[in-house]
Each structure stands twice: as C-alpha cells, then as structure tokens.
Design an enzyme around this catalytic site. Structure first.
Site, PDB file in Angstrom:
ATOM      1  N   ASP B 274       0.816  -1.205   0.000  1.00  0.00           N
ATOM      2  CA  ASP B 274       0.000   0.000   0.000  1.00  0.00           C
ATOM      3  C   ASP B 274       0.856   1.264   0.000  1.00  0.00           C
ATOM      4  O   ASP B 274       0.411   2.333  -0.390  1.00  0.00           O
ATOM      5  CB  ASP B 274      -0.911  -0.020   1.246  1.00  0.00           C
ATOM      6  CG  ASP B 274      -2.024   0.988   1.133  1.00  0.00           C
ATOM      7  OD1 ASP B 274      -2.601   1.091   0.035  1.00  0.00           O
ATOM      8  OD2 ASP B 274      -2.305   1.682   2.124  1.00  0.00           O
ATOM      9  N   GLY B 409      -4.847  13.850   0.528  1.00  0.00           N
ATOM     10  CA  GLY B 409      -4.612  14.572  -0.709  1.00  0.00           C
ATOM     11  C   GLY B 409      -5.055  13.764  -1.910  1.00  0.00           C
ATOM     12  O   GLY B 409      -5.763  14.255  -2.776  1.00  0.00           O
ATOM     13  N   LEU B 410      -4.725  12.479  -1.915  1.00  0.00           N
ATOM     14  CA  LEU B 410      -5.098  11.624  -3.033  1.00  0.00           C
ATOM     15  C   LEU B 410      -6.613  11.513  -3.134  1.00  0.00           C
ATOM     16  O   LEU B 410      -7.189  11.612  -4.212  1.00  0.00           O
ATOM     17  CB  LEU B 410      -4.461  10.239  -2.830  1.00  0.00           C
ATOM     18  CG  LEU B 410      -4.429   9.370  -4.074  1.00  0.00           C
ATOM     19  CD1 LEU B 410      -3.505   9.997  -5.109  1.00  0.00           C
ATOM     20  CD2 LEU B 410      -3.939   7.969  -3.731  1.00  0.00           C
TER      21      LEU B 410
END
Lengths: 428, 513
Positions: B274, B409-410
C-alpha cells in the site's frame, strides 16, 4: 412601553470609593488594538516600530489571522538601530518605501510606537510628517503609541483614533459622529436605527476607508460606543465637538438609553424613539431572558482588561440578575462611565489598576460563580475550580446594540452551562 | 530595521520563560513593561497549562521611568520571594528593560536573598528564543550542578525538554522507556519537571542524553567539561536514528544494545504494498535544525521519499544543516523570513511539505499537503493523546502523521477529478435516487477540456503544438504541472522550439523512473 429592568438604584456607584492598585499588571499593551482596527479600516496598514517581542505579541494575539495577507507588521529594531539614532529615520523611511511599493492599495499608514521605540525616543511624529509629505496625496501617514508603558489593551484604539482627530477636515454642519470601531454588522444596525429616528447626517470614526468623509466642528455632537475612548473624547472636544453622555449600548437598557440621549441632543421626540425601538427592544429582552435563566443570582468578578467592565457589569447585574463582587478596570474615565456607574447598584468593589497577586487573593476569597479575566489567568483559575469567561472575546465579537444583546448575555452564560454539563469526575 | 509579520522564534526572554515554566520550585523575575505578560498565554492556552507560569513581571509604565524602575524591580523581587518561597530565582530583563539599563542581576545580588539568584544576560536585539532557553539552562546548571558521587546503578540525565516544546512531554516518556530496556535509570530530567534542588544532583548520572541540541547543548557541554559526563550526539527520531542512539548509549555505558521492537510498526507499514505510491514523493523539509535533520533521514531512508529541499530557521544549526543538505544534493535554506521559505517551496514544487505551523499555512495557500514536524506550533500540536516523535512509538506516530495528508490529498484529487466525470458530476444527484440521475453530455470539442490551461501554456518559452496541448490536458491535473515543466525543460535542453506529441512522450520516457 413598561420598564422591564429594575429602576435606577437610589445609590449608584458614581461616588463609590475607588480601590486604586499598583503592582504587576496582567494585561495586554495597546499594540493589540491593531488586530481589530486593521479589519475595520480596510485601506490602512499598521507598522509597529519595535522589537521581536512586539512582533511575537501580535502573532500570538492574532492567532491564525496572521496568514491572510495582513495589513500590519513590525519593523524590528536591530543592534545597529540602537547604536546611533541618526539613521533610524532613514532606516524607517527605507522600510516604508519598500512596504508602500509592494502594497499599492494602502491609503493610510500608521506608524505605531512601542516600548522600545518610546524608550529610545525615536521621533515617530517627525517620521510621519516627512513620509506624509513624501507620499501625499496618495497615502496619509499618522503616528500613535501603542506601547505597554503608555497604553493598556483597548487604549491602543483610543490612541489611534485620537491621532486621527486633528487631521479631520473642519465642518460647521449639524451632525452626529459615532465614535468607536464596531463590527460592521453592529455599526449598520446602529446607523439604521438612527436613520429611522430621522438622523441621517451621521459619520463613523473610524470610517471603513480613507475616502469616506469624516469632518468635525462646533456643530458636531459625538456619541461614544466604547468606554475606552478618553483620549479621543478629549481630542474631539478640542475640535469644538460636543460629547453626548450616555450609558454604553450594551443590552436592551443600555442601547435604549444611548439612543434616547442621542435623540434628545438632536431634539427628536420620545414618541418617535419609542416607535422605532419598541420592536427591537422586545426582541432583545426576549433573547436576554433565555441566557438570564442561567445567569440570574450568580456572582461575578471582573479582572481589569478593556475598560468595558463597568458597562458590562451594569448590563449583567440589571438585565441578567447577576451580583457583582468586584469590577476591576485598567483605567476609569469618570466622565465617560458616570452614566453607567449611576445605574450600577452600590456594593461591588470598584478597582482601578492592578496588583495581580493581591487581586487573585481577593478573587479566591470571594469564590465568584463567574470570573471575567484574560487568557493568562483563565485556565489556571479553571484548574482551581473557578468558572471563567475570557475577556478578549468581548472586543472581537459583535456585542453592541439590540440584536446582539442575547449573544452578549450568552457569552457569559455559556461557561456556566458548560460547567453544569460536564460530568468529568464520573468518567474517570 | 527589518519588516516582519511572522517570526519563527520569540525573543530570548521567552526562551527563559520556557525553562522556568518547565521547572518547579524556580521563579523568574522579569524586568519588563506592562504588556509583556502576553507571554503567559502561550503556556496557559497553547500548551494548556493549568497554572500560571512562575514569573513575576515588574510591568513598569511610562510614569515609572527614571530611578523608580530599579526600585520597582527590587520590590517585585522581594514580593516574589516572600509569596512563592522558591528554591532559586532567575532574574533578567526583557527587550525594553535592556534599554533602560537597570542591571537586574546586580540589583538582585545586593538584596541578600537566602536562595541562589541567577542573573540572565539575554541580548534581545541579537538573539532569539532558542538561545534564551539554552543559555538559561546553561546558567542554571553552571550555578547549581556540583561534582557528586555517581549513582551505583548506571543512570542518565535527560537534557533539553522545555515547556512549549514540540512533543517534549511524550518524548521524555519514550526516551525513558528506551533507556529502561537497557537497564538505565533516569537520574534527572531537566528542565522539564526538575527543581533547582534536582539540578544539584545532575552530577550523579553517568552520562547525559541531549534530547534537543537547541535548548540543551550548552548545558551538556559544560557538564562534559566540568563533571566528566559524556553526552549523546544522536537524537532518536526515526527508526535508524533510534537504533544508532541505542548503539551510542551502549558504547558510552558498555551495556548491551537492546531495543524492544514489539510495538515498532513503521518498517512493515512502509514496506507493505500500500505504501508503494510513496516512492519518490518529493518532500520539502523546514523547521528547527534537529527535527529537520531527523526528518530528512526518515523521509529518504525509511519512507522512500525524495528530499527536494531542506532548511532551518535557527542559525545556531546552520552549519550541520548545510552539511546535511550537501549530502542530500540540495541547497540548504537558512532563513527566518517565512517569505523566503514560501518562495523556496514554490520553486521546488514538492508533493509534501514537512514543516512548522507556518509551512502548514504556506501549504494551504499553495495547495500542497503538509505535516508538522517542528516548533513553532499551535494548540492542536499539543495533543491530549500520546504522540511522541522519538523512539519506537515516535516512528509509528511519524508514519501516520506524514502519510495522512497524502492519503487525504489523493482522496481529494480523485474526488475533484471525477467531479467532471459523466456519471459522477455535481448535477447527477445521489446514485440511490435512480429516477433523478441525469448523465451529463460528454464534451463535444476536445479543445473545451475540463480546464482551460492555454494561459499556462503561453508562459513557456517553447511553443506547444495543438495536438500536444490536447494530449497534455488528458494528464490528470495534479501531475500535469510537473509533466509540462519536464517536457519544456527536455525541449529547451535539446534546442527544440516546438513541442509535439512525440516530444511529450520522449520527455516522459526520459524522466521515467
């Protein structure tokens, strides 16, 4: 309309003995005034000439506001500035040149004196004159002192407004000047009420921008919305303007008395004032009544902070049913707060100045239900089991006039309600 | 004079206040004008302390100026002693009192107090907060610490944690745990929680742990010289640094280097798939020297980021930070002007900022995610929960803290990106209200893409051909700026005047990693 507030006390506090104290003062200096003044005057820049401490104070007091391209800053004195005074003026001029080149939207520049600049006797008035001549007519440069050695907290606003008064254009017009920086919403409400009473020739000091004409002369009457404007009061009287003494417009009673005093000065009859104020008065009373449920019967202790303490004590005792134990103010302008003192029932200690350790001893002995104090004292007193309301909020939050009366009362009710709500002991 | 809006550090007397407030049984008499008491609220509000800082201010006013201020100082000193009965007092002047030259130290010495009075000389117009803290602790230690017999068991002093320090409270717990696992007891932790009497026992420890060089180095150097106590040079922030710290302590003490790793999660979290998208994320690091140096190592070696800029605001740490920057192949930024820092960040165009409260706001303004790693910090960075930076748990805390804004943010980028999607646009309504769903017409002309960037394109020196420009717009906007810049650099390095689709993809291949 029937009176809902108690009748004036037979003995007010006008002639009550003052407890004058001198010792450690736990207060802000006048520089703090910049934090709300720069929001009010939209084209003004406040340049403090001081030390790193001054910059640090502004930053600590301004909290997150500092990042929104603020219109204030500090020209920090360095070793070389202290060595010789000769080039201090040049240094300052250079910094101002740079500042004004970067910020073409600035129309008024305030050079704000601090403790260091006052102690080394840096002549900021001469600097202001020179810079004014250089940048006229685009920018007007004024100066005042917000130093801790001369001013306490809100006195910074007083010093700023007093510095503006001599520069106001003269006028013989019959007019009202409303004096004191208020949040726009409260100011608009006041102007609207005055207009409904038939008073349209009203100006506000400070105005929201430099282009708004504010003039003064012998036919100007002025009403103060803030209790800390002693210096401005004197400066306006020197220009021939006449002060309208009145209680300050906190709560339903204060606002009504303030409006009536203004109306009387302008020969507006009582019936007209009543017609305009009946509905907002009823609203204000209703809103205050809700918070008063919590406040009624509770005792109150004011540490000195803003000079708003006496009018606020008047509001909290008369309209919210609180009992004042001590009302401390950093300075008491008798001429300005006398109408409020008349309405404040005899009983509380009225103290001027401070010796913080002695005052803390009195506060602990009195065990008030609610203590109004600064942020340096609030948490420590809470930890001792006292319920506090931090005072600085009262200068940032809209609290004047009818529509804010309920908000004002609930600012004081909230900490008491929270005290009752939290069951922390059980959680452990 | 220097125009300033934001300062990273307060004046030096605030540093002295941080030491006094961290300690117990010490009182500070500060010769200062009315108003300087504002500093109290840093401790009662930001750090949420439940007591007033142990400071008496003389709060002189204009009418006191002249000979009176000296008298005022003596009275304040006497009153403070009688009321608080401290074990020792420190006395000094703030910036204004420095100008009136009352000599608090000299005056206090003549008063014949029955306790040690330590005079502080803090040059307000040259130095700043960290110096004030370091110097105050040094003067206290110099005056109070005496050579005493070493403890039978191996013990260490923890040196440097102060009031208003970034995560100092929890770092103490974590470092104490690291030492305990090696069988080392803490003798005195100073200034945090120590009394002046405790300082007299400093010499009993076998060595010192210098937790924060900014606030403890002068004291450690003095103790090394005068009491023969070595001090640790590694600050245990990050996994590698913690291992090095344990090894250093083992070297100093001759004990075995043992580290309790059961709770250490950063290495696995960072290795798990991840985290792959963290690889090569460009980070800009700014703060105090100690935290910046630690963060740079974690960023590169433990998170797999690329450090694209680093610097510090405290010039005391300029030399080590310059050396460190060289090692990372970047230019060090040593500045206390936040506008310089903002400009450097804008120039480096990082994907993540690790900085102070100030960089958090810069990040907000530039739309770049940010995590706070150093003072100055605001009230939210004095958390109720346990959140050290040092040691094992500190590494875990750091992983979460840094990754969090990136994940967020993503998420935000994806949401914004899909806002223009024909199925997910704002007018489409919620998916479970089947009947209300109206798909938006797909864009007709490719030139009317989701966002007009033709102005951006004109600023470049090379010309973008229409087809290349359309192709560029297909790239997700959050990497588009970088793609555009890379392509233009690629083109200009090769003397190309026009950018075609081929140029775009050649550049992409060139910069591929």
């Amino acid at each position: 309309m029937t009176a809902h507030t108690p009748p004036p006390p037979t003995m007010g506090c006008r002639n009550a003995p003052l407890l004058k104290e001198r010792g450690q003062h736990e207060v802000f200096c006048g520089l703090t005034g910049i934090i709300w003044l720069h929001r009010k005057m939209q084209d003004a820049f406040f340049l403090v000439v001081g030390s790193r401490t001054c910059a640090h104070l502004l930053q600590s007091a301004a909290g997150v506001m500092i990042f929104a391209e603020p219109r204030f800053g500090t020209a920090i004195l360095e070793e070389s500035d202290l060595a010789g005074l000769a080039d201090a003026q040049e240094e300052l001029e250079r910094e101002v040149d740079r500042l004004l080149a970067r910020r073409s939207d600035i129309r008024q520049l305030f050079l704000v004196g601090s403790c260091p600049s006052e102690v080394i006797k840096l002549d900021l008035s001469r600097a202001a004159e020179r810079l004014s001549a250089k940048y006229a007519p685009r920018v007007r440069v004024l100066n005042y002192s917000g130093s801790g050695i001369e001013t306490t907290f809100t006195e910074g606003e007083d010093a700023c407004l007093a510095a503006m008064v001599p520069a106001l254009p003269a006028s013989d017009e019959r007019q009202l000047m409303m004096v004191g920086a208020l949040p726009d919403v409260a100011e608009d409400q006041a102007l609207d009420l005055l207009a409904q009473m038939g008073l349209t020739n009203v100006s506000v000091l400070p105005a929201r921008n430099a282009d708004t004409e504010v003039s003064v002369g012998p036919n100007t009457s002025f009403a103060l919305t803030q209790a800390f404007l002693g210096g401005t009061h004197a400066a306006l009287e020197r220009r021939g303007a006449r002060h309208i003494p009145a209680p300050f417009p906190f709560g339903e009673e204060g606002t009504t008395a303030w409006l009536r005093a203004v109306a009387q000065d302008f020969g507006i009859d009582q019936a007209r004032v009543d017609a305009v104020t009946d509905a907002p008065r009823a609203r204000a009373r209703k809103a205050v009544a809700k918070a008063a449920e919590t406040l009624s019967g509770k005792s109150l202790f004011f540490f000195p902070d803003s000079q708003m303490e006496i009018p606020l004590a008047r509001f909290l005792t008369r309209e919210c049913g609180m009992e004042a134990l001590e009302v401390g103010a950093p300075y008491i302008h008798k001429a300005l707060v006398a109408p409020d003192l008349d309405l404040l029932a005899e009983g509380p200690v009225i103290s001027e100045g401070q010796d913080v350790e002695l005052q803390l001893d009195r506060c602990r002995a009195a065990q008030p239900d609610l203590t109004v104090c600064g942020l340096g004292l609030a948490n420590p007193l809470e930890a001792e089991g006292l319920c506090t309301k931090w005072a600085i909020e009262l200068v940032f939050t809209p609290v004047h006039f009818y529509e804010q009366a309920g908000d004002l009362a609930s600012l004081f009710a909230r900490p008491l309600r929270r005290h009752d709500l939290l069951k922390l002991e059980a959680a452990e | 004079m220097k125009l300033s809006v934001w300062t990273y550090e307060g004046p030096p007397h605030v540093g002295a206040l941080r030491v006094a407030t961290a300690m117990k049984g010490l009182h500070y008499v500060l010769h200062a004008p009315q108003g300087d008491t504002y500093a109290d609220l840093l401790f009662t509000m930001i750090e949420r302390r439940n007591h007033r800082p142990p400071v008496t201010y003389t709060t002189f006013q204009a009418r006191d100026l002249g000979s009176d201020t000296a008298n005022l100082f003596k009275t304040a000193c006497q009153a403070a002693y009688e009321r608080f009965k401290p074990q020792a007092m420190i006395v000094g002047a703030s910036c204004t009192a420095e100008l009136i030259q009352d000599d608090p130290g000299g005056m206090a010495e003549t008063m014949g107090m029955p306790i040690p009075i330590i005079a502080l000389d803090l040059p307000s117009y040259q130095r700043k907060e960290n110096f004030g803290a370091d110097e105050t602790l040094f003067q206290l230690v110099r005056r109070l610490a005496k050579p005493v017999e070493k403890t039978a068991q191996i013990t260490a002093n923890l040196i440097g944690p102060t009031a208003l320090g970034f995560r100092h409270r929890d770092d103490i717990t974590e470092v104490t745990a690291l030492l305990t696992h090696m069988g080392i007891k803490v003798n005195v932790c100073a200034p945090y929680g120590a009394t002046p009497e405790d300082l007299t026992r400093l010499g009993a420890a076998h060595f010192n742990v210098l937790m924060y060089p900014e606030t403890g180095e002068a004291a450690c150097r003095w103790m090394e010289r005068e009491l023969g106590q070595p001090f640790t040079k590694t600050v245990p922030i990050g996994v590698g640094a913690t291992r090095d710290f344990v090894a250093e302590v083992a070297r100093i003490t001759g004990l075995e280097a043992t580290l309790e790793k059961a709770r250490l999660r950063l290495p696995w979290y960072s290795a798990s798939v991840d985290s792959t998208y963290l690889t090569g994320k460009r980070v800009f690091i700014f703060g105090d020297g100690t935290h910046v140096a630690a963060a740079a190592r974690i960023a590169r070696d433990e998170m797999g980021f690329e450090v694209v800029g680093l610097g510090c605001y405290n010039r005391e740490m300029a030399r080590p930070i310059r050396a460190l920057a060289k090692e990372y192949g970047v230019e060090a930024l040593i500045s206390d002007d936040h506008l310089d820092v903002e400009a450097a960040i804008a120039e480096a165009a990082p994907e993540l900022i690790l900085g102070t409260q100030m960089e958090r706001h810069t990040g907000k303004r530039l739309g770049i995610p940010c995590a706070v790693i150093s003072s100055p910090v605001h009230v939210q960075d004095f958390p109720a929960r346990y959140s050290p930076q040092m040691g094992i748990e500190g590494a875990n805390v750091i992983f979460d803290t840094w990754v969090h804004p990136l994940v967020m943010g993503l998420e935000e980028h994806l949401l914004t990106m899909f806002r223009e999607d024909f199925e997910f646009h704002d007018d489409a309504g919620a998916s479970h209200h089947g009947g209300a769903h109206v798909a938006r017409e797909t864009a007709t002309a490719p030139a009317n893409g989701p966002e007009d960037i033709s102005d951006d394109l004109k600023t470049g020196e090379v010309i973008w051909l229409d087809a290349a420009e359309r192709e560029l717009k297909k790239i997700p906007f959050f990497v588009r700026g970088k793609a555009k810049r890379n392509t233009e650099t690629f083109a200009s390095e090769r003397g190309l005047e026009e950018i075609s689709i081929d140029t775009l993809y050649e550049a992409k291949a060139h910069y591929a990693r």
